[in-house]
Design an enzyme around this catalytic site. Structure first.
Site, PDB file in Angstrom:
ATOM      1  N   GLY A  13      59.652  38.169  44.900  1.00 47.61           N
ATOM      2  CA  GLY A  13      59.461  38.913  43.652  1.00 47.61           C
ATOM      3  C   GLY A  13      59.196  38.057  42.423  1.00 47.61           C
ATOM      4  NE  ARG A  67      50.380  50.780  60.068  1.00 45.76           N
ATOM      5  CZ  ARG A  67      50.775  49.599  59.578  1.00 45.76           C
ATOM      6  NH1 ARG A  67      51.162  49.501  58.334  1.00 45.76           N
ATOM      7  NH2 ARG A  67      50.757  48.529  60.334  1.00 45.76           N
ATOM      8  CG  MET A  92      54.400  40.728  52.651  1.00 46.95           C
ATOM      9  SD  MET A  92      52.744  40.147  52.209  1.00 46.95           S
ATOM     10  CE  MET A  92      53.147  38.689  51.294  1.00 46.95           C
ATOM     11  CB  ILE A  94      48.299  47.641  56.243  1.00 47.89           C
ATOM     12  CG1 ILE A  94      47.941  46.158  56.294  1.00 47.89           C
ATOM     13  CG2 ILE A  94      47.047  48.512  56.190  1.00 47.89           C
ATOM     14  CD1 ILE A  94      47.257  45.722  57.556  1.00 47.89           C
ATOM     15  CG  ASN A 109      47.331  43.602  46.920  1.00 46.69           C
ATOM     16  OD1 ASN A 109      48.546  43.403  46.939  1.00 46.69           O
ATOM     17  ND2 ASN A 109      46.496  42.953  47.732  1.00 46.69           N
ATOM     18  CG  HIS A 111      44.566  38.543  48.719  1.00 50.14           C
ATOM     19  ND1 HIS A 111      45.325  38.817  49.841  1.00 50.14           N
ATOM     20  CD2 HIS A 111      43.643  37.636  49.099  1.00 50.14           C
ATOM     21  CE1 HIS A 111      44.874  38.102  50.852  1.00 50.14           C
ATOM     22  NE2 HIS A 111      43.851  37.379  50.436  1.00 50.14           N
ATOM     23  N   GLY A 145      40.325  49.614  52.997  1.00 56.97           N
ATOM     24  CA  GLY A 145      40.239  48.385  53.794  1.00 56.97           C
ATOM     25  C   GLY A 145      41.381  47.445  53.457  1.00 56.97           C
ATOM     26  CG  ASP A 147      43.697  41.706  51.247  1.00 53.18           C
ATOM     27  OD1 ASP A 147      44.489  42.298  50.510  1.00 53.18           O
ATOM     28  OD2 ASP A 147      44.058  40.962  52.179  1.00 53.18           O
TER      29      ASP A 147
HETATM   30  C1  GAR Z   1      52.235  36.209  46.473  1.00 53.97           C
HETATM   31  O1  GAR Z   1      51.646  34.945  46.681  1.00 53.97           O
HETATM   32  C2  GAR Z   1      51.224  37.313  46.702  1.00 53.97           C
HETATM   33  O2  GAR Z   1      49.943  36.977  46.278  1.00 53.97           O
HETATM   34  C3  GAR Z   1      51.278  37.438  48.195  1.00 53.97           C
HETATM   35  O3  GAR Z   1      52.653  37.350  48.499  1.00 53.97           O
HETATM   36  C4  GAR Z   1      53.282  36.503  47.557  1.00 53.97           C
HETATM   37  C5  GAR Z   1      54.480  37.236  47.007  1.00 53.97           C
HETATM   38  O4  GAR Z   1      55.243  36.374  46.181  1.00 53.97           O
HETATM   39  N1  GAR Z   1      50.710  38.661  48.644  1.00 53.97           N
HETATM   40  C6  GAR Z   1      49.991  38.769  49.749  1.00 53.97           C
HETATM   41  O5  GAR Z   1      49.770  37.843  50.495  1.00 53.97           O
HETATM   42  C7  GAR Z   1      49.465  40.175  50.031  1.00 53.97           C
HETATM   43  N2  GAR Z   1      48.501  40.128  51.092  1.00 53.97           N
HETATM   44  P1  GAR Z   1      56.364  36.956  45.220  1.00 53.97           P
HETATM   45  O6  GAR Z   1      57.238  37.878  46.077  1.00 53.97           O
HETATM   46  O7  GAR Z   1      57.117  35.737  44.769  1.00 53.97           O
HETATM   47  O8  GAR Z   1      55.700  37.704  44.105  1.00 53.97           O
END
Ligand code: GAR
Length: 222
Positions: A13, A67, A92, A94, A109, A111, A145, A147
């Site tokens: 987070g 889901r 995390m 989908i 989102n 990414h 889709g 991303d």
């Molecule tokens: C971040 O790097 C975000 O971009 C990635 O998870 C991490 C969460 O960090 N998200 C993905 O990979 C989504 N496909 P955080 O919990 O410290 O914000």
């Protein structure tokens, strides 16, 4: 009326933390975090939300048979909070058409790659192993889709010869903490317009940017 955000997380987070700080500082001035939702009860981000007395909800997908059933409950909870926008900040999971159509063009989102390169999991590691000279991060609208939705903001960072996966991740994450609040600011101030796949920004000044470029390995070629 301030826009109500739901921030969905699964882990540490740090992006949530950055959103909270940018709401509190007034950089994001037209939105408030109505709820932080996690599909993982142990997500450290839940503690961050509680530190600021923000509402939290935990919805563990393992308790649902499909889901769709998980998402139906998620939609019900978010509707209880009258959510305007859903921010996926390290979520995390989908999401299917079921959820996306309930919040059409209202889900964004973050990414950790320069989309459309390196979609899916461990994007920073994919980029590192590929040997790209520039990496970065993207905030995009979520479509059906993985991303693939329209791109709102991107930030670029160089990949250095001495980098490890960890140092590159950190450099990208530092930029995530800037562009996600920026995208939320633009979105909640109604400054974004969708033109097909293109996200347009009201009153954008482009003159200052037209000659900006970077070369890696560094050179002052001009
Ligand atoms: C971040 O790097 C975000 O971009 C990635 O998870 C991490 C969460 O960090 N998200 C993905 O990979 C989504 N496909 P955080 O919990 O410290 O914000």
């Amino acid at each position: 009326m301030k826009k109500k955000l739901a921030v969905l997380i699964s882990g540490s987070g740090t992006n949530l933390q950055s959103i909270i700080e940018n709401v509190n500082s007034g950089f994001i001035s037209n939105a408030e975090i109505a709820v932080v939702m996690s599909n993982n009860k142990d997500a450290y981000g839940l503690k961050r939300a509680l530190n600021y007395k923000i509402n939290t909800e935990v919805l563990e997908h393992s308790n649902f048979s499909s889901r769709e059933a998980f998402e139906d409950e998620l939609i019900r909870i978010l509707n209880n909070y009258n959510i305007d926008f859903v921010v996926l900040a390290g979520f995390m999971r989908i999401l299917t058409k079921n959820f996306i159509s309930a919040f059409k063009n209202k889900i964004i989102n973050i990414h950790p790659a320069l989309l459309p390169s390196f979609q899916g999991e461990d994007a920073q590691v994919q980029a590192f192993k590929y040997g790209v000279k520039f990496a970065g991060c993207t905030v995009h609208f979520v479509d059906e889709g993985v991303d693939t939705g329209a791109i709102i903001v991107q930030a670029v960072v160089p990949v250095l010869q001495k980098d490890t996966e960890e140092t590159l991740k950190k450099r990208i994450l530092n930029q995530e903490h800037k562009i996600l609040p920026y995208a939320i600011k633009l979105l909640t101030e109604d400054k974004l317009f969708l033109d097909g796949r293109k996200v347009l920004l009201l009153n954008q000044e482009t003159d200052d940017m037209k000659d900006i470029f970077m070369i890696n390995p560094y050179s002052d070629l001009s």
